[in-house]
Design an enzyme around this catalytic site. Structure first.
Site, short mmCIF file in Angstrom:
data_model
loop_
_atom_site.label_atom_id
_atom_site.label_comp_id
_atom_site.label_asym_id
_atom_site.label_seq_id
_atom_site.Cartn_x
_atom_site.Cartn_y
_atom_site.Cartn_z
N LYS A 34 0.85 -1.20 0.00
CA LYS A 34 0.00 0.00 0.00
C LYS A 34 0.88 1.24 0.00
CE LYS A 34 -2.43 1.66 3.64
NZ LYS A 34 -2.44 3.14 3.69
N ASP A 61 -3.64 4.54 -1.45
CA ASP A 61 -4.59 4.96 -0.42
C ASP A 61 -4.49 6.46 -0.18
OD1 ASP A 61 -6.31 4.98 1.76
OD2 ASP A 61 -4.80 4.25 3.18
N LYS A 63 -7.37 8.44 0.00
CA LYS A 63 -8.60 8.87 0.70
C LYS A 63 -9.16 10.15 0.10
CE LYS A 63 -7.15 6.81 5.10
NZ LYS A 63 -5.89 6.19 4.67
N ASP A 66 -13.33 15.49 -2.01
CA ASP A 66 -13.45 16.83 -2.59
C ASP A 66 -14.77 16.85 -3.35
OD1 ASP A 66 -12.87 19.38 -3.78
OD2 ASP A 66 -10.73 18.92 -3.76
N THR A 118 -9.28 4.42 11.57
CA THR A 118 -9.11 3.52 12.72
C THR A 118 -8.34 4.19 13.85
OG1 THR A 118 -7.29 2.59 11.44
CG2 THR A 118 -9.30 1.31 11.55
N ARG A 209 3.21 -0.85 10.43
CA ARG A 209 4.35 -0.87 11.34
C ARG A 209 4.68 -2.22 11.99
NH1 ARG A 209 2.13 4.61 13.72
NH2 ARG A 209 0.27 3.51 12.94
O1 C5P Z 1 1.28 1.04 10.61
P1 C5P Z 1 -0.17 0.67 10.63
O2 C5P Z 1 -0.38 -0.84 10.61
O3 C5P Z 1 -0.94 1.37 11.70
O4 C5P Z 1 -0.70 1.19 9.20
C1 C5P Z 1 -2.07 1.19 8.87
C2 C5P Z 1 -2.23 1.79 7.51
O5 C5P Z 1 -3.61 1.83 7.20
C3 C5P Z 1 -1.72 3.21 7.37
O6 C5P Z 1 -1.09 3.28 6.10
C4 C5P Z 1 -2.97 4.09 7.38
O7 C5P Z 1 -2.86 5.19 6.51
C5 C5P Z 1 -4.02 3.13 6.85
N1 C5P Z 1 -5.41 3.39 7.26
C6 C5P Z 1 -5.82 3.45 8.59
N2 C5P Z 1 -7.16 3.68 8.89
C7 C5P Z 1 -8.05 3.83 7.89
C8 C5P Z 1 -7.63 3.76 6.56
C9 C5P Z 1 -6.30 3.52 6.28
O8 C5P Z 1 -5.00 3.27 9.49
N3 C5P Z 1 -9.33 3.99 8.16
#
Ligand code: C5P
Length: 232
Positions: A34, A61, A63, A66, A118, A209
């Site tokens: 991603k 991604d 998002k 607009d 999230t 991460r």
């Molecule tokens: O590092 P981590 O596992 O927290 O990464 C989660 C990924 O999911 C990030 O790239 C973040 O931008 C994405 N994301 C999120 N919540 C959302 C949509 C996408 O954390 N609702």
């Protein structure tokens, strides 16, 4: 869908060379990456094109949120890159979602709707707008995304079951906020383990991460794939 089709690794590196190095370490271990705002706004569309030409399935991604004309334009551009999945924000409304679907038609690129980040818990969501719960907001937005013809939504694992109950099996429910037992939660608030996310109805997991900050990203990815397989 195979376990490998269900795992997407978020490459949130601010540095293109570091992103390249990380992707090289993941080669052979996973098939999907991603590219979010952190990397896209530095590496740009040509980086996505390169990854696609190397055989990676890429989730871009951004998002998008607009007016409908602007988001349809963005979606058209992202679909031309050959991305497998892209995101628009459901908060942009029905017309924006419908025009996005038209803009990607025939491209093979799937559009997912962002329901609620999230990283937001009930209190922070209520600070943004009228008091609500993540469950209620995600349910409303998932229904709108489904009605508007999107291919799926992004939600936290905690809402996957209630979304799945509203939509058919073919609708994608992609869940970030995934944390294997014992790993740091970072800035995520609405989280679950990979196995729980899959058993609650997620079609694919986005993991950043816990994999990318690991000493050996490929090993952690393999462990998560094992957990996905066991939950199917
Ligand atoms: O590092 P981590 O596992 O927290 O990464 C989660 C990924 O999911 C990030 O790239 C973040 O931008 C994405 N994301 C999120 N919540 C959302 C949509 C996408 O954390 N609702």
């Amino acid at each position: 869908m195979t376990p490998r089709e269900r795992l997407i690794v978020a490459i949130d590196e601010p540095d293109v060379a570091a992103a390249r190095a990380l992707i090289a370490r993941l080669e052979g271990a996973v098939d999907r990456v991603k590219v979010g705002m952190t990397l896209y706004y530095r590496a740009g569309p040509s980086f996505v094109r390169e990854l696609v030409s190397e055989g990676w399935n890429v989730f871009v991604d951004l998002k998008c949120h607009d007016i409908p004309h602007q988001v349809a334009g963005a979606v058209g551009g992202l679909a031309e890159l050959g991305a497998e999945l892209i995101t628009v924000h459901v908060a942009g409304g029905r017309q924006m979602l419908e025009e996005s679907v038209r803009a990607a038609e025939g491209s093979g690129t799937k559009i997912l709707g962002i329901t609620a980040l999230t990283s937001l818990d009930a209190q922070s969501l209520s600070e943004i707008g009228p008091p609500t719960t993540p469950e209620a907001l995600v349910a409303t937005r998932a229904s709108l995304a489904y009605d508007a013809g999107l291919d799926g939504v992004v939600s936290s694992p905690l809402e996957a079951a209630s979304v799945r109950a509203r939509v058919g099996a073919a609708f994608e429910i992609v869940t970030p906020g995934v944390r294997p037992h014992g790993s740091s939660t970072d800035d995520q608030r609405r989280i679950a383990t990979p196995g729980d996310a899959i058993s609650w109805g997620a079609s694919r997991l986005v993991v950043g991460r816990p994999i990318t900050r690991a000493e050996d990203p490929a090993t952690v990815a393999a462990e998560i794939l094992g957990e996905i397989e066991a939950a199917l």
